[in-house]
Design a protein around this motif. Structure first.
Motif, PDB file in Angstrom:
ATOM      1  N   THR A   6     -11.274   6.978  19.339  1.00  0.00           N
ATOM      2  CA  THR A   6     -11.790   5.625  19.550  1.00  0.00           C
ATOM      3  C   THR A   6     -11.071   4.625  18.638  1.00  0.00           C
ATOM      4  O   THR A   6     -10.727   3.514  19.052  1.00  0.00           O
ATOM      5  N   ILE A   7     -10.855   5.046  17.403  1.00  0.00           N
ATOM      6  CA  ILE A   7     -10.249   4.148  16.424  1.00  0.00           C
ATOM      7  C   ILE A   7      -8.764   3.922  16.751  1.00  0.00           C
ATOM      8  O   ILE A   7      -8.265   2.797  16.685  1.00  0.00           O
ATOM      9  N   HIS A   8      -8.071   4.992  17.133  1.00  0.00           N
ATOM     10  CA  HIS A   8      -6.663   4.835  17.516  1.00  0.00           C
ATOM     11  C   HIS A   8      -6.531   3.963  18.761  1.00  0.00           C
ATOM     12  O   HIS A   8      -5.628   3.144  18.860  1.00  0.00           O
ATOM     13  N   ARG A   9      -7.443   4.131  19.697  1.00  0.00           N
ATOM     14  CA  ARG A   9      -7.378   3.321  20.906  1.00  0.00           C
ATOM     15  C   ARG A   9      -7.669   1.844  20.580  1.00  0.00           C
ATOM     16  O   ARG A   9      -7.027   0.930  21.112  1.00  0.00           O
ATOM     17  N   LEU A  10      -8.628   1.621  19.673  1.00  0.00           N
ATOM     18  CA  LEU A  10      -8.923   0.248  19.244  1.00  0.00           C
ATOM     19  C   LEU A  10      -7.696  -0.397  18.611  1.00  0.00           C
ATOM     20  O   LEU A  10      -7.389  -1.563  18.878  1.00  0.00           O
ATOM     21  N   LEU A  43      -1.936 -11.899  12.829  1.00  0.00           N
ATOM     22  CA  LEU A  43      -2.110 -10.445  12.758  1.00  0.00           C
ATOM     23  C   LEU A  43      -0.732  -9.831  12.955  1.00  0.00           C
ATOM     24  O   LEU A  43      -0.071 -10.099  13.970  1.00  0.00           O
ATOM     25  N   ILE A  44      -0.265  -9.043  11.988  1.00  0.00           N
ATOM     26  CA  ILE A  44       1.107  -8.529  12.111  1.00  0.00           C
ATOM     27  C   ILE A  44       1.170  -7.029  12.406  1.00  0.00           C
ATOM     28  O   ILE A  44       2.181  -6.534  12.860  1.00  0.00           O
ATOM     29  N   LYS A  45       0.082  -6.322  12.197  1.00  0.00           N
ATOM     30  CA  LYS A  45       0.108  -4.877  12.491  1.00  0.00           C
ATOM     31  C   LYS A  45      -1.321  -4.360  12.557  1.00  0.00           C
ATOM     32  O   LYS A  45      -2.203  -4.874  11.871  1.00  0.00           O
ATOM     33  N   THR A  46      -1.540  -3.358  13.386  1.00  0.00           N
ATOM     34  CA  THR A  46      -2.820  -2.644  13.347  1.00  0.00           C
ATOM     35  C   THR A  46      -2.509  -1.172  13.153  1.00  0.00           C
ATOM     36  O   THR A  46      -1.437  -0.704  13.537  1.00  0.00           O
ATOM     37  N   GLY A  47      -3.427  -0.445  12.542  1.00  0.00           N
ATOM     38  CA  GLY A  47      -3.183   0.974  12.342  1.00  0.00           C
ATOM     39  C   GLY A  47      -4.489   1.728  12.239  1.00  0.00           C
ATOM     40  O   GLY A  47      -5.527   1.164  11.889  1.00  0.00           O
ATOM     41  N   ALA A  48      -4.436   3.022  12.564  1.00  0.00           N
ATOM     42  CA  ALA A  48      -5.613   3.874  12.444  1.00  0.00           C
ATOM     43  C   ALA A  48      -5.225   5.139  11.711  1.00  0.00           C
ATOM     44  O   ALA A  48      -4.162   5.715  11.959  1.00  0.00           O
TER      45      ALA A  48
END
Ligand code: ZN
Length: 260
Positions: A6-10, A43-48
């Motif tokens: 769920t977190i990776h998909r978010l 926002l420059i990056k998202t990560g899980a």
């Protein structure tokens, strides 16, 4: 509790909607006080990593853990009126993402983030994940394998549903001391965790049973053993008990206790 998929998909979905844009950032509920610092930044990056989500803005990194009740809702801009306990609202020209009920939503400094990451075990969804430390710890502990699979210091991202499913698919009793796991079983477990979590990211839900061509599996068909009463293999009773403070499900015929 949401598991790692769920977190990776978010992280993927937030990135797709919001990356590179200057966002309106607010905390309608007021409990995320640093929101005002981020207002108008990009926002420059998202990560899980495991169950932890990181949103990298130009000026700071936000760390989010959904816990048991946290939830993101996505809508088209301008979005619904900000009602209820909204901890965080991210608004771009096109989308609104609302976060409610997380265990954690905070700006995190780099050293604190590094400390947090150092405490986490191998994430089966990480590209360069190294399962070796997990294997080393497993060999040294007599804790039940079913409890070890929930321990985020050993495997980051596995949760209650995946642990029950993985142990059933491998025919391993959840109470087996972790150190009795053979290396080939550990390898199979790691491979299966990677495959199942990746499938979870893709399908946005936990599905462990084989796909059926031409239609989506119904909710009650998606899992082998979790929350079921009858074993699909032997038609015996699926036992439910508490292990590692959460409910575990297993068929003790198909997942027999071994003699030490
Ligand atoms: Zn069975």
């Amino acid at each position: 509790m949401p598991e790692g998929h769920t977190i990776h998909r978010l992280a993927q979905d937030l990135s797709r909607d919001l990356l590179g844009q200057s966002l309106s950032v607010s905390s309608p509920q007021g409990r995320f006080e640093d929101a005002s610092r981020l207002q108008g930044t990009r926002l420059i990056k998202t990560g899980a990593v495991g169950k932890h989500l990181f949103l990298h803005f130009e000026t700071a990194v936000v760390h989010i853990h959904l816990g048991l009740f946290g939830r993101f809702r996505r809508s088209k801009a301008p979005g619904p009126e900000a009602r209820g306990a909204l901890r965080l609202r991210l608004v771009s020209d096109a989308y609104v993402w609302d976060l409610s009920g997380p265990t954690c939503c905070e700006v995190i400094a780099e050293d604190a983030r590094n400390e947090l990451l150092a405490r986490l075990g191998a994430d089966p969804l990480a590209d360069a994940a190294n399962p070796k430390p997990a294997w080393e710890r497993i060999q040294k502990t007599a804790r039940p394998i079913g409890a070890v699979l929930l321990d985020q210091r050993i495997f980051a991202g596995l949760g209650n549903v995946y642990r029950a499913e993985i142990l059933f698919m491998l025919g391993i009793h959840p109470e087996m001391p972790a150190k009795n796991l053979a290396k080939r079983e550990f390898n199979a477990l790691w491979k299966l965790a990677r495959e199942l979590l990746a499938r979870g990211v893709k399908e946005k839900r936990i599905v462990t049973r084989p796909a059926v061509k031409g239609r989506r599996l119904r909710r009650e068909e998606a899992l082998h053993v979790y929350a079921r009463r009858t074993c699909e293999k032997c038609e015996g009773t699926v036992r439910r008990w508490t292990l590692g403070a959460r409910a575990i499900y297993a068929c003790e015929t198909c997942q027999p206790q071994r003699q030490a």
